[in-house]
Write a protein that holds these residues in place. Sequence first.
Motif, mmCIF file in Angstrom:
data_model
loop_
_atom_site.group_PDB
_atom_site.id
_atom_site.type_symbol
_atom_site.label_atom_id
_atom_site.label_comp_id
_atom_site.label_asym_id
_atom_site.label_seq_id
_atom_site.Cartn_x
_atom_site.Cartn_y
_atom_site.Cartn_z
ATOM 1 N N PRO A 327 31.653 9.717 -7.642
ATOM 2 C CA PRO A 327 31.888 10.172 -9.028
ATOM 3 C C PRO A 327 31.598 9.074 -10.064
ATOM 4 O O PRO A 327 31.027 9.363 -11.124
ATOM 5 C CB PRO A 327 33.378 10.552 -9.027
ATOM 6 C CG PRO A 327 33.688 10.862 -7.610
ATOM 7 C CD PRO A 327 32.834 9.948 -6.794
ATOM 8 N N THR A 328 31.963 7.823 -9.736
ATOM 9 C CA THR A 328 31.699 6.711 -10.666
ATOM 10 C C THR A 328 30.197 6.510 -10.847
ATOM 11 O O THR A 328 29.715 6.303 -11.970
ATOM 12 C CB THR A 328 32.351 5.397 -10.147
ATOM 13 O OG1 THR A 328 33.744 5.626 -9.949
ATOM 14 C CG2 THR A 328 32.156 4.252 -11.121
ATOM 15 N N ARG A 331 28.820 9.386 -13.042
ATOM 16 C CA ARG A 331 29.184 9.211 -14.452
ATOM 17 C C ARG A 331 28.371 8.068 -15.067
ATOM 18 O O ARG A 331 27.927 8.155 -16.213
ATOM 19 C CB ARG A 331 30.691 8.902 -14.581
ATOM 20 C CG ARG A 331 31.607 10.058 -14.234
ATOM 21 C CD ARG A 331 31.516 11.204 -15.241
ATOM 22 N NE ARG A 331 31.932 10.813 -16.583
ATOM 23 C CZ ARG A 331 33.184 10.802 -17.018
ATOM 24 N NH1 ARG A 331 34.169 11.179 -16.212
ATOM 25 N NH2 ARG A 331 33.464 10.441 -18.259
ATOM 26 N N SER A 332 28.188 6.994 -14.303
ATOM 27 C CA SER A 332 27.409 5.840 -14.791
ATOM 28 C C SER A 332 25.970 6.254 -15.093
ATOM 29 O O SER A 332 25.402 5.878 -16.124
ATOM 30 C CB SER A 332 27.406 4.711 -13.750
ATOM 31 O OG SER A 332 28.720 4.324 -13.443
ATOM 32 N N GLY A 334 24.968 9.190 -15.895
ATOM 33 C CA GLY A 334 25.000 10.022 -17.101
ATOM 34 C C GLY A 334 25.026 9.180 -18.365
ATOM 35 O O GLY A 334 24.273 9.439 -19.327
ATOM 36 N N GLN A 359 31.335 1.132 -21.764
ATOM 37 C CA GLN A 359 31.646 2.453 -21.172
ATOM 38 C C GLN A 359 31.642 2.383 -19.642
ATOM 39 O O GLN A 359 32.501 2.953 -18.984
ATOM 40 C CB GLN A 359 30.629 3.494 -21.647
ATOM 41 C CG GLN A 359 30.831 3.924 -23.091
ATOM 42 C CD GLN A 359 29.754 4.921 -23.528
ATOM 43 O OE1 GLN A 359 28.567 4.628 -23.444
ATOM 44 N NE2 GLN A 359 30.164 6.088 -23.991
ATOM 45 N N LEU A 363 34.878 3.373 -17.019
ATOM 46 C CA LEU A 363 34.763 4.666 -16.318
ATOM 47 C C LEU A 363 35.893 4.901 -15.330
ATOM 48 O O LEU A 363 36.379 6.021 -15.182
ATOM 49 C CB LEU A 363 33.411 4.759 -15.587
ATOM 50 C CG LEU A 363 32.191 5.126 -16.438
ATOM 51 C CD1 LEU A 363 30.943 5.124 -15.590
ATOM 52 C CD2 LEU A 363 32.368 6.488 -17.094
ATOM 53 N N GLU A 366 38.868 6.233 -17.072
ATOM 54 C CA GLU A 366 38.659 7.637 -17.467
ATOM 55 C C GLU A 366 38.866 8.590 -16.303
ATOM 56 O O GLU A 366 39.508 9.612 -16.415
ATOM 57 C CB GLU A 366 37.233 7.815 -18.020
ATOM 58 C CG GLU A 366 37.060 7.402 -19.465
ATOM 59 C CD GLU A 366 35.643 7.685 -19.943
ATOM 60 O OE1 GLU A 366 35.113 8.754 -19.608
ATOM 61 O OE2 GLU A 366 35.071 6.812 -20.620
ATOM 62 N N LEU A 367 38.263 8.206 -15.158
ATOM 63 C CA LEU A 367 38.370 9.066 -13.975
ATOM 64 C C LEU A 367 39.816 9.147 -13.474
ATOM 65 O O LEU A 367 40.265 10.191 -13.008
ATOM 66 C CB LEU A 367 37.440 8.545 -12.861
ATOM 67 C CG LEU A 367 35.952 8.808 -13.092
ATOM 68 C CD1 LEU A 367 35.105 7.959 -12.137
ATOM 69 C CD2 LEU A 367 35.610 10.275 -12.896
ATOM 70 N N LYS A 370 41.725 11.571 -15.609
ATOM 71 C CA LYS A 370 41.386 12.959 -15.316
ATOM 72 C C LYS A 370 41.981 13.417 -13.992
ATOM 73 O O LYS A 370 42.311 14.571 -13.791
ATOM 74 C CB LYS A 370 39.855 13.136 -15.262
ATOM 75 C CG LYS A 370 39.224 13.198 -16.648
ATOM 76 C CD LYS A 370 37.792 13.643 -16.526
ATOM 77 C CE LYS A 370 37.216 13.853 -17.918
ATOM 78 N NZ LYS A 370 35.825 14.290 -17.859
#
Length: 372
Positions: A327-328, A331-332, A334, A359, A363, A366-367, A370
Amino acid sequence: MSEEFIVSARKYRPQTFDTVVGQKSVTSTLRNAIKNNQLAQAFLFCGSRGVGKTTTARILAKTINCFNRTEEIEACEVCESCKSFNEGASLNVYELDAASNNSVDDIRNLIDQVRLAPQLGTHKVYIIDEVHMLSNSAFNAFLKTLEEPPKHAIFILATTEKHKIIPTILSRCQIFDFNRIKVKDIADHLAAISVKESITADPEALHLIAQKADGALRDALSIFDQIVTFAGSNITYQNVIDNLNVLDYDYYFRVVDLAQKEDIPNSLLLFNEIMEKGFDAHNFIIGLSNHYRNLLVCKDVRTSNLLEVGEVAENRYIQQAKEVDSPTILRSLGVLSKTDVDYKQSKNQRLLVEITLMQLCSLKQELEKKNP
């Protein structure tokens, strides 16, 4: 008197189907066509620069006219036809560069030649390079001859831009699409040349040259010559990154490590060091995106063969991929993709990249928010 220098792209130009790099499907089909006597009268070789289109055309021309081909359907190199071809004196092979000979008159001169039967061998082969450069009227003048050539004539058209060729020409040709050559194939070829030239070369260095060549063997050989001129007979990874002004992949590993540690200050300092060395910030973002992509393909054994790097780098990628979860990485990618798109429109490009690094370092937080 010292021996005359010949660039590697010419010195090591393949002379047989077997030595053509990275185009096995094309060369196998052509060999079978010669073996079974099923040669088309017009071929169209398409592909990007430096992948072997003209080289393969010349090998095909030589092999067709060889008097005693080998069992592997290769030219013998010793008969009269092969010798005259190798000396550049063959009257059976006619090469035309359509980039500089693209008028109707040039094509009419060619058509006049086509009528003449070969003096030696069975076929006359006409190789037309960069055929998409022919003018419309030249294409039209060529159509009838291409459709109904004399039995002894074979046309091989080569182009980097197939979409520019009119459909009426395409429909009269057997079309072969040449692949971009794989990084590993280019690196192996450079390693073989290094041995012949008594040059010691670091495998990582050759891999980097192959990556920089972007699928074109001719480009790789030109870069190789440049590095040899710069570094002499001992090519190291450091020589290559210094000469080609390529950012050492070690920086990307460090950026990812710092992002994992959520270390914003050191990320910004590392980026500052990269900028002070004169590297382009946009290229840094593209390189970092590629790095995260490589980490992602390392996550699964099935995709690990998509990693086109040397053995030492591969082990580092596999190691780092274990430390960063999927997932990291996604997201990176993105975040980096958005930065790549926004970069040209940005008024403050350095700040944009610095925000991106911040950012990436945030991350994980942020994860976790969530998915508490």
